[in-house]
Design a protein around this motif. Sequence first.
Motif, PDB file in Angstrom:
ATOM      1  N   UNK A  40      41.775 -19.018  24.274  1.00  6.27           N
ATOM      2  CA  UNK A  40      42.401 -19.198  22.952  1.00  6.27           C
ATOM      3  C   UNK A  40      41.427 -18.975  21.799  1.00  6.27           C
ATOM      4  N   UNK A  41      40.171 -19.421  21.954  1.00  4.47           N
ATOM      5  CA  UNK A  41      39.168 -19.217  20.901  1.00  4.47           C
ATOM      6  C   UNK A  41      38.758 -17.745  20.806  1.00  4.47           C
ATOM      7  N   UNK A  42      38.755 -17.063  21.951  1.00  4.26           N
ATOM      8  CA  UNK A  42      38.453 -15.631  21.944  1.00  4.26           C
ATOM      9  C   UNK A  42      39.497 -14.867  21.134  1.00  4.26           C
ATOM     10  N   UNK A  43      40.763 -15.209  21.337  1.00  6.51           N
ATOM     11  CA  UNK A  43      41.829 -14.512  20.614  1.00  6.51           C
ATOM     12  C   UNK A  43      41.863 -14.906  19.136  1.00  6.51           C
ATOM     13  N   UNK A  44      41.438 -16.133  18.824  1.00  2.00           N
ATOM     14  CA  UNK A  44      41.329 -16.524  17.423  1.00  2.00           C
ATOM     15  C   UNK A  44      40.310 -15.640  16.714  1.00  2.00           C
ATOM     16  N   UNK A  45      39.172 -15.421  17.365  1.00  2.00           N
ATOM     17  CA  UNK A  45      38.140 -14.550  16.803  1.00  2.00           C
ATOM     18  C   UNK A  45      38.656 -13.110  16.686  1.00  2.00           C
ATOM     19  N   UNK A  46      39.396 -12.675  17.692  1.00  2.00           N
ATOM     20  CA  UNK A  46      39.899 -11.299  17.709  1.00  2.00           C
ATOM     21  C   UNK A  46      40.939 -11.065  16.618  1.00  2.00           C
ATOM     22  N   UNK A  47      41.829 -12.018  16.423  1.00  2.11           N
ATOM     23  CA  UNK A  47      42.914 -11.841  15.457  1.00  2.11           C
ATOM     24  C   UNK A  47      42.512 -12.201  14.024  1.00  2.11           C
ATOM     25  N   UNK A  48      41.667 -13.218  13.867  1.00  8.27           N
ATOM     26  CA  UNK A  48      41.394 -13.745  12.523  1.00  8.27           C
ATOM     27  C   UNK A  48      39.922 -13.716  12.110  1.00  8.27           C
ATOM     28  N   UNK A  49      39.038 -13.307  13.015  1.00  7.15           N
ATOM     29  CA  UNK A  49      37.652 -13.115  12.635  1.00  7.15           C
ATOM     30  C   UNK A  49      36.742 -14.312  12.888  1.00  7.15           C
ATOM     31  N   UNK A  50      35.445 -14.083  12.664  1.00  7.07           N
ATOM     32  CA  UNK A  50      34.422 -15.077  12.959  1.00  7.07           C
ATOM     33  C   UNK A  50      34.532 -16.316  12.078  1.00  7.07           C
ATOM     34  N   UNK A  51      34.961 -16.142  10.838  1.00  9.64           N
ATOM     35  CA  UNK A  51      35.029 -17.290   9.935  1.00  9.64           C
ATOM     36  C   UNK A  51      36.045 -18.315  10.417  1.00  9.64           C
ATOM     37  N   UNK A  52      37.215 -17.827  10.830  1.00  7.80           N
ATOM     38  CA  UNK A  52      38.243 -18.732  11.350  1.00  7.80           C
ATOM     39  C   UNK A  52      37.738 -19.461  12.587  1.00  7.80           C
ATOM     40  N   UNK A  53      37.091 -18.712  13.483  1.00 13.38           N
ATOM     41  CA  UNK A  53      36.536 -19.331  14.685  1.00 13.38           C
ATOM     42  C   UNK A  53      35.457 -20.342  14.318  1.00 13.38           C
ATOM     43  N   UNK A  54      34.663 -20.003  13.290  1.00  9.33           N
ATOM     44  CA  UNK A  54      33.611 -20.919  12.859  1.00  9.33           C
ATOM     45  C   UNK A  54      34.152 -22.244  12.363  1.00  9.33           C
ATOM     46  N   UNK A  55      35.213 -22.193  11.557  1.00  7.82           N
ATOM     47  CA  UNK A  55      35.824 -23.426  11.068  1.00  7.82           C
ATOM     48  C   UNK A  55      36.438 -24.236  12.220  1.00  7.82           C
ATOM     49  N   UNK A  57      47.568 -18.944  14.321  1.00  6.52           N
ATOM     50  CA  UNK A  57      46.128 -19.022  14.043  1.00  6.52           C
ATOM     51  C   UNK A  57      45.482 -20.229  14.725  1.00  6.52           C
ATOM     52  N   UNK A  58      44.791 -21.093  13.975  1.00  4.43           N
ATOM     53  CA  UNK A  58      44.090 -22.239  14.569  1.00  4.43           C
ATOM     54  C   UNK A  58      45.057 -23.199  15.253  1.00  4.43           C
ATOM     55  N   UNK A  59      46.218 -23.406  14.659  1.00  2.00           N
ATOM     56  CA  UNK A  59      47.220 -24.251  15.301  1.00  2.00           C
ATOM     57  C   UNK A  59      47.618 -23.675  16.659  1.00  2.00           C
ATOM     58  N   UNK A  60      47.648 -22.340  16.737  1.00  2.83           N
ATOM     59  CA  UNK A  60      47.999 -21.675  17.986  1.00  2.83           C
ATOM     60  C   UNK A  60      47.004 -21.926  19.092  1.00  2.83           C
ATOM     61  N   UNK A  61      45.723 -22.113  18.731  1.00  2.00           N
ATOM     62  CA  UNK A  61      44.699 -22.438  19.733  1.00  2.00           C
ATOM     63  C   UNK A  61      45.026 -23.772  20.393  1.00  2.00           C
ATOM     64  N   UNK A  62      45.392 -24.757  19.570  1.00  2.00           N
ATOM     65  CA  UNK A  62      45.746 -26.078  20.096  1.00  2.00           C
ATOM     66  C   UNK A  62      46.981 -25.984  20.985  1.00  2.00           C
ATOM     67  N   UNK A  63      48.004 -25.245  20.520  1.00  2.00           N
ATOM     68  CA  UNK A  63      49.241 -25.096  21.297  1.00  2.00           C
ATOM     69  C   UNK A  63      48.958 -24.429  22.644  1.00  2.00           C
ATOM     70  N   UNK A  64      48.148 -23.368  22.622  1.00  2.31           N
ATOM     71  CA  UNK A  64      47.812 -22.648  23.856  1.00  2.31           C
ATOM     72  C   UNK A  64      47.069 -23.551  24.840  1.00  2.31           C
TER      73      UNK A  64
END
Length: 411
Positions: A226-241, A375-382
Amino acid sequence: MKEKSTLANIFYNSFGTMFYYGCQWLTTLLVVRLADYADAGVYSIAMTFTAAFAILALYNTRQYQVADVNGEYSDWTYIRSRYLSIAIAFLLCFAGLCFNNYTPYQWGAILLYMLYKCVEAWIDVYHGVDQKNGRMDYICYSYIARGIMMLGGFCLVLAVTKNLVAAIGSITFMSFLAALCYDRRIAGRFLAKGEALDKDALKKLMVAMIPLVVVAVTNNLSISLPKYFLDRYYGEEALGFYSSVATPSMIVQVGAQTVFIPLIRPLADKLKQNDKKGFVGILKTVGIVFAVLSVIALIASALLGTWFLCLVFEDIGPYTYLFVPIIVTTLLISVNAALFPVCTVLKEIKGQLAVGICGLIASFVSSVACVKLFAMDGVVIALLITLGVQIIIEIYCVYRRMKKWKETEHG
């Protein structure tokens, strides 16, 4: 030497592990203060790149080793299997680097950090010997000493040299020194002297552990996807937060998991004694304690999470609402990690393989669908979907084994 009680072992293991990983977590924060964000990025790359290889180095034998109360394999066979798995893991890590366009500085940081994880894996097999003999206080002392040495050495070298590679080299050296002078000597008190190499037993153990290694790797990937796809879809900043919000939850996860590790030996003893009632009693007691601690963790997270995150990180305010949901996923990861050794004790190897494969499939599908939409909410759901699938399968596996156990008693 007299064994410690189960409660004492739980305390020693929990305190020591929390202290050690707390020191390890502090290095990820202090690298920014003592060096810069560029070195923090290199440190993150080193930890991320070596994660799967570190799992391979451990070869997932610790739980099997402690649960082996019938002596299917000798302690020396477990130790020698760890030498082999460490060598394989390090060589594969080195080979993997050849397919990535890293700088020499990054190469140095990654290889030294991998060497550090190899030393940890070497120490872990000696800790398995200590745990099998009911002396997890020795493990606690090792964790405390290594935590102090690691944090002190890392900070001192980084502050003086401003060189991350040198700092990682210092924690590798400190860990090796602790392993050689303490862990190896302590475990040696419980080991048979002069045992010859049994190549057939070593080969049999390495082959038998392959399914559990596959499970460990797939479980790690399931949580990481899920974190890999967050970085892929929304970039390093989103993953960083997201990672910044999730970082403190690792303390909760480590703390929860350490409660279960000392229970492997008592559960294995109950199985050996054919004491089904005692086996279930341990599971019920731990389940109740875990439920109470989970409620406390959730309340504390709701009350203090936002304050703590804003104190440690800048510009994190808009994302602190994720902290409590992340704590929920963290607790579920702990439940998953707790059921894993129970399945190992019950020799539910095929079931664990199903857990790993089904979890990976669920993680991939839910990550692609949810992270892209939310986005980030999707990581939690996944993560919730993935862990739900895995925990249901594990509970079914335990239930099936317990039912067969009952049939054996009354057959």
